[in-house]
Design an enzyme around this catalytic site. Structure first.
Site, mmCIF file in Angstrom:
data_model
loop_
_atom_site.group_PDB
_atom_site.id
_atom_site.type_symbol
_atom_site.label_atom_id
_atom_site.label_comp_id
_atom_site.label_asym_id
_atom_site.label_seq_id
_atom_site.Cartn_x
_atom_site.Cartn_y
_atom_site.Cartn_z
ATOM 1 N N ASN A 39 0.823 -0.999 -0.427
ATOM 2 C CA ASN A 39 -0.425 -0.052 0.191
ATOM 3 C C ASN A 39 1.033 1.365 0.027
ATOM 4 O O ASN A 39 0.237 2.701 -0.090
ATOM 5 C CB ASN A 39 -0.749 0.237 0.812
ATOM 6 N N GLY A 43 6.782 1.926 2.188
ATOM 7 C CA GLY A 43 7.595 1.383 0.939
ATOM 8 C C GLY A 43 7.938 2.524 -0.172
ATOM 9 O O GLY A 43 6.890 2.873 0.105
ATOM 10 N N VAL A 64 -2.901 -4.626 3.015
ATOM 11 C CA VAL A 64 -3.379 -6.609 3.536
ATOM 12 C C VAL A 64 -3.917 -6.886 4.428
ATOM 13 O O VAL A 64 -4.741 -7.766 4.673
ATOM 14 C CB VAL A 64 -2.296 -7.449 3.190
ATOM 15 N N TYR A 69 -7.664 -10.381 -3.090
ATOM 16 C CA TYR A 69 -7.985 -11.331 -4.079
ATOM 17 C C TYR A 69 -6.723 -11.704 -5.361
ATOM 18 O O TYR A 69 -6.736 -10.361 -5.888
ATOM 19 C CB TYR A 69 -9.015 -11.283 -4.794
ATOM 20 N N GLY A 109 -4.604 -16.907 4.698
ATOM 21 C CA GLY A 109 -6.070 -16.801 3.881
ATOM 22 C C GLY A 109 -5.468 -17.466 2.494
ATOM 23 O O GLY A 109 -6.081 -18.146 2.034
ATOM 24 N N ALA A 121 7.523 -13.224 7.589
ATOM 25 C CA ALA A 121 8.307 -12.320 8.296
ATOM 26 C C ALA A 121 8.254 -12.341 9.942
ATOM 27 O O ALA A 121 7.400 -10.428 9.601
ATOM 28 C CB ALA A 121 8.643 -11.018 7.765
ATOM 29 N N TYR A 152 3.982 -2.695 17.757
ATOM 30 C CA TYR A 152 5.312 -4.098 16.820
ATOM 31 C C TYR A 152 5.273 -5.401 17.117
ATOM 32 O O TYR A 152 5.339 -5.902 16.436
ATOM 33 C CB TYR A 152 6.311 -3.094 15.734
ATOM 34 N N ARG A 193 16.043 4.357 11.462
ATOM 35 C CA ARG A 193 16.523 4.048 12.389
ATOM 36 C C ARG A 193 18.351 3.919 12.454
ATOM 37 O O ARG A 193 18.187 4.943 10.947
ATOM 38 C CB ARG A 193 16.295 1.957 11.565
#
Ligand code: UDP
Length: 322
Positions: A39, A43, A64, A69, A109, A121, A152, A193
């Protein structure tokens, strides 16, 4: 003539992220057809722009946590979607919880409907601020469920639990990798980070911001080593969690000094408050990965860090041109 081997079809959630995009490159090199879903909240399309026009690659922009689908037959689902830097999951606490819980449920699923192998992950954050050092997979961890990092840690712990439940109850072929600190090209310069933070600061000659007194430790793995361990795990028939990371441990202060030495910057050190629940130590025990996957990291720290510095130098030069 022997029958032609079928080309594996693989879904990578979080496919435009740092790890998802490197994993995609490896899968394509191994002959897979890859369907990446992302999405794009953490990323970025620049991580996958080199794949434009590749007939074995398809990108779907989707969250997600919504029903997935995918009409194709699928052999593998790699579930890599999640914010993964402390700053990201502090800014996105609810999406982080949702992708670890609802997103993992949807990805499982999908794997169940397609009779695909599923790889989660997961993370060294499952060990929280560990009281056992180094961390072995049979350590249950020391997590503060209601602290700011809990969104998290607990999402990933839930993700592991539901993955094992799908394995035990539905007989899905599942794998769980616990990923330790990883670095390399395609990290975001400003994801907060420590690796991009210190390199960005060193390249702009500003002070390196050490949180706390810098005595906390981390163990940094170069991305190609990590992806190799994950690929091997996907090809194994092992279902319990496996740590993948580099056991070479250093303090954050030592790491800052290495960045100053390697870049040759004139940057100084600046001390800032330690974030809440920041783990004091972290080092993977990789005995299981060695035994089960015959894997261990190969890239030396200096070699990996130089490649990463070069990547950020180029990225900054391109950003200045724009
Ligand atoms: N850290 C730091 N300065 C920074 C960013 C991070 O000293 O500018 C520290 C942070 O407090 C932690 C370590 O570096 O102890 C690694 O932080 P990172 O955000 O990379 O990930 P973590 O291992 O905590 O998940």
């Amino acid at each position: 003539m022997p029958a032609k081997k079928k080309q594996p079809v693989t879904v990578v959630t979080g496919g435009a992220g740092f790890l998802g995009s490197h994993l995609t490159d490896r899968l394509l090199a191994e002959g897979h057809r890859v369907i990446a879903i992302d999405n794009l909240i953490t990323g970025h399309l620049t991580n996958i722009e080199h794949l434009a026009g590749n007939e074995n690659y398809r990108f779907i922009k989707q969250d997600v946590t919504q029903y997935l689908y995918v009409p194709d037959d699928i052999d593998y689902v790699f579930h890599f979607a999640s914010p993964a830097s402390p700053i990201d999951y502090l800014e996105l606490p609810i999406p982080t919880l949702k992708v670890g819980a609802l997103g993992t449920h949807n990805a499982l699923g999908l794997a169940k409907a397609k009779k695909a192998t599923f790889l989660l992950a997961s993370t060294s954050e499952c060990y929280g601020d560990p009281l056992v050092h180094p961390q072995k997979e049979d350590y249950w961890g020391n997590v503060n469920p209601i602290g700011p990092r809990g969104v998290y840690d607990e999402a990933k712990r839930f993700a592991e639990a539901i993955t094992m439940a799908y394995h035990r109850y539905h007989g899905i072929d599942t794998k769980i990798v616990r990923i330790f600190n990883t670095y390399g090209p395609r990290m975001r310069l400003r994801d907060g980070r420590v690796v991009p933070a210190f390199i960005g600061q060193a390249l702009s000659e500003s002070p390196l911001t050490i949180f706390g007194d810098g005595s906390q430790t981390r163990s940094f793995c170069y991305v190609s080593d990590l992806i190799d361990g994950i690929y091997r795990l996907s090809q194994s028939d092992f279902h319990e969690p496996v740590n993948i990371g580099n056991p070479r441990e250093m303090t954050i202060k030592q790491f800052a000094e290495e960045i100053i030495r390697i870049t040759g910057t004139k940057s100084s050190l600046e001390y800032k408050p330690l974030p809440v629940d920041d783990p004091k130590v972290r080092q993977p025990d990789i005995t299981r990965a060695r035994e089960v996957l015959h894997w261990e990291p190969k890239v030396q720290f200096e070699e990996g860090i130089v490649k990463t510095i070069d990547y950020f130098r180029d990225w900054l030069a391109r950003a200045n041109e724009r």
